[in-house]
Design a protein around this motif. Sequence first.
Motif, mmCIF file in Angstrom:
data_model
loop_
_atom_site.group_PDB
_atom_site.id
_atom_site.type_symbol
_atom_site.label_atom_id
_atom_site.label_comp_id
_atom_site.label_asym_id
_atom_site.label_seq_id
_atom_site.Cartn_x
_atom_site.Cartn_y
_atom_site.Cartn_z
ATOM 1 N N GLY A 155 -41.762 -12.172 38.856
ATOM 2 C CA GLY A 155 -40.855 -11.390 39.676
ATOM 3 C C GLY A 155 -39.701 -12.203 40.210
ATOM 4 N N GLY A 156 -38.800 -11.541 40.911
ATOM 5 C CA GLY A 156 -37.654 -12.246 41.486
ATOM 6 C C GLY A 156 -36.647 -12.631 40.430
ATOM 7 N N GLY A 157 -35.847 -13.643 40.797
ATOM 8 C CA GLY A 157 -34.810 -14.043 39.872
ATOM 9 C C GLY A 157 -34.962 -15.477 39.448
ATOM 10 N N LEU B 215 -44.090 -14.217 42.484
ATOM 11 C CA LEU B 215 -43.533 -15.527 42.156
ATOM 12 C C LEU B 215 -42.211 -15.336 41.435
ATOM 13 C CD1 LEU B 215 -46.719 -17.310 40.744
ATOM 14 C CD2 LEU B 215 -45.699 -17.658 42.997
ATOM 15 N N THR B 216 -41.201 -16.090 41.813
ATOM 16 C CA THR B 216 -39.941 -15.982 41.095
ATOM 17 C C THR B 216 -40.043 -16.721 39.765
ATOM 18 O OG1 THR B 216 -38.922 -17.990 41.987
ATOM 19 C CG2 THR B 216 -38.709 -15.970 43.293
ATOM 20 N N ARG C 67 -50.433 -32.776 37.981
ATOM 21 C CA ARG C 67 -49.428 -33.520 37.230
ATOM 22 C C ARG C 67 -49.551 -33.332 35.718
ATOM 23 N NH1 ARG C 67 -47.675 -33.198 41.370
ATOM 24 N NH2 ARG C 67 -47.023 -34.772 42.873
ATOM 25 N N SER C 68 -50.759 -33.069 35.217
ATOM 26 C CA SER C 68 -50.929 -32.996 33.767
ATOM 27 C C SER C 68 -51.912 -31.905 33.381
ATOM 28 C CB SER C 68 -51.404 -34.343 33.213
ATOM 29 O OG SER C 68 -52.679 -34.685 33.712
ATOM 30 N N VAL C 69 -51.638 -31.275 32.226
ATOM 31 C CA VAL C 69 -52.476 -30.220 31.668
ATOM 32 C C VAL C 69 -52.688 -30.539 30.194
ATOM 33 C CG1 VAL C 69 -52.700 -27.755 31.193
ATOM 34 C CG2 VAL C 69 -51.577 -28.520 33.303
ATOM 35 N N GLU C 70 -53.922 -30.758 29.799
ATOM 36 C CA GLU C 70 -54.197 -31.079 28.395
ATOM 37 C C GLU C 70 -54.274 -29.837 27.518
ATOM 38 O OE1 GLU C 70 -57.515 -33.735 27.881
ATOM 39 O OE2 GLU C 70 -56.936 -34.949 29.620
ATOM 40 N N GLY C 71 -54.542 -28.696 28.123
ATOM 41 C CA GLY C 71 -54.581 -27.438 27.385
ATOM 42 C C GLY C 71 -53.248 -26.718 27.474
ATOM 43 N N ASP C 72 -53.296 -25.383 27.469
ATOM 44 C CA ASP C 72 -52.097 -24.557 27.569
ATOM 45 C C ASP C 72 -51.790 -24.239 29.035
ATOM 46 O OD1 ASP C 72 -52.063 -24.503 24.804
ATOM 47 O OD2 ASP C 72 -53.081 -22.562 24.679
ATOM 48 N N LEU C 73 -50.525 -24.003 29.311
ATOM 49 C CA LEU C 73 -50.080 -23.547 30.624
ATOM 50 C C LEU C 73 -49.465 -22.166 30.462
ATOM 51 C CD1 LEU C 73 -49.448 -24.040 33.650
ATOM 52 C CD2 LEU C 73 -47.248 -24.994 32.895
ATOM 53 N N THR C 74 -50.042 -21.169 31.145
ATOM 54 C CA THR C 74 -49.555 -19.790 31.041
ATOM 55 C C THR C 74 -49.342 -19.238 32.442
ATOM 56 O OG1 THR C 74 -50.856 -19.465 29.018
ATOM 57 C CG2 THR C 74 -50.008 -17.495 30.113
ATOM 58 N N ILE C 75 -48.106 -18.887 32.770
ATOM 59 C CA ILE C 75 -47.772 -18.272 34.059
ATOM 60 C C ILE C 75 -46.912 -17.052 33.747
ATOM 61 C CG2 ILE C 75 -46.822 -18.617 36.367
ATOM 62 C CD1 ILE C 75 -47.011 -21.627 35.916
ATOM 63 N N THR C 76 -47.524 -15.886 33.780
ATOM 64 C CA THR C 76 -46.792 -14.680 33.384
ATOM 65 C C THR C 76 -47.137 -13.495 34.281
ATOM 66 O OG1 THR C 76 -48.498 -13.978 31.797
ATOM 67 C CG2 THR C 76 -46.769 -15.412 30.960
ATOM 68 N N ASP C 77 -46.149 -12.618 34.472
ATOM 69 C CA ASP C 77 -46.363 -11.297 35.097
ATOM 70 C C ASP C 77 -46.928 -11.392 36.501
ATOM 71 O OD1 ASP C 77 -45.501 -10.012 32.700
ATOM 72 O OD2 ASP C 77 -47.467 -10.439 31.838
ATOM 73 N N ASN C 78 -46.416 -12.339 37.283
ATOM 74 C CA ASN C 78 -46.812 -12.480 38.688
ATOM 75 C C ASN C 78 -45.664 -11.969 39.564
ATOM 76 O OD1 ASN C 78 -49.400 -14.209 38.390
ATOM 77 N ND2 ASN C 78 -47.892 -15.301 37.156
ATOM 78 N N PRO C 79 -45.788 -10.783 40.147
ATOM 79 C CA PRO C 79 -44.643 -10.158 40.821
ATOM 80 C C PRO C 79 -44.178 -10.887 42.074
ATOM 81 C CG PRO C 79 -46.647 -8.893 41.190
ATOM 82 C CD PRO C 79 -46.978 -9.902 40.150
ATOM 83 N N GLY D 156 -51.534 -11.945 42.515
ATOM 84 C CA GLY D 156 -50.697 -11.631 43.666
ATOM 85 C C GLY D 156 -50.209 -12.865 44.399
ATOM 86 N N VAL D 157 -50.479 -14.066 43.885
ATOM 87 C CA VAL D 157 -50.133 -15.281 44.620
ATOM 88 C C VAL D 157 -48.636 -15.334 44.897
ATOM 89 C CG1 VAL D 157 -52.110 -16.618 43.833
ATOM 90 C CG2 VAL D 157 -50.012 -16.659 42.494
ATOM 91 N N THR D 158 -48.304 -15.811 46.086
ATOM 92 C CA THR D 158 -46.910 -15.846 46.528
ATOM 93 C C THR D 158 -46.301 -17.235 46.398
ATOM 94 O OG1 THR D 158 -47.612 -16.253 48.805
ATOM 95 C CG2 THR D 158 -47.281 -13.965 48.149
ATOM 96 N N SER D 159 -47.117 -18.240 46.065
ATOM 97 C CA SER D 159 -46.620 -19.602 45.935
ATOM 98 C C SER D 159 -47.553 -20.395 45.036
ATOM 99 C CB SER D 159 -46.532 -20.272 47.313
ATOM 100 O OG SER D 159 -46.256 -21.654 47.187
#
Length: 218
Positions: A216-218, A192-193, A178-190, A167-170
């Motif tokens: 979510g959003g555009g 967040l645009t 600044r850096s991620v050595e693994g995977d970055l997954t940001i999905t299905d957060n209504p 549910g995070v809004t930001s």
Amino acid sequence: GIKDLSGLSGLRQVDEHVRVENGDALEDATLPTLESIVGDIEVRRSPALKRASFPLLERTRAVEVYDNASLISVEAPLAGPWPGEGLTFGAIFSWNPALESVVLGAGDSGSPLRLELTSSPSLRIVTGLGEFTELELLDISGTTSLETMPQLAVTSATGDVIIVASGVTSLDFLSELRSVEGDLTITDNPNLTQGECEAFAAKLTVEGTVVVSGNGGG
């Protein structure tokens, strides 16, 4: 059955681990005098448990709380890792459907943080953890009521960063990352645009796979 931990009142230090588990009648897991645990503290599979509180606990390797059907709050406002050891500090809260608040200490810049907030749809309040500067893992998923995260000072992640169905809004709480050595997954957060999530991902150096979709959003 035992409804509280009053029989352990006066306990200050534990040289191994603390396990509170399978307490069918346990309603309150409060250890008011506990100050340090060489290992970790684990609270799990206690269906009647409503509160877990360790108000004086300063040092432990991890606080792990999972699969407690009625648990509402966890309080360890001073909790942090053992100084100078460089061991990962785990803050793991999973499969607690009624959990509303988690209050933790600020942490320590000398230890990496493993933070898991998963499958806890009632979770609304998380505090602390602001002193950590490195992530081992961040997983915020299935926490649909969690709109605000505490500001984190982390600049790098040695493992994955996962923000899914939250549910995070930001994403400003990760503004220093600044850096991620693994995977970055940001999905299905209504809340967040898609554009915000893509811009966040673009500023990072990611060695693994990047998946940003369905927000979510555009």
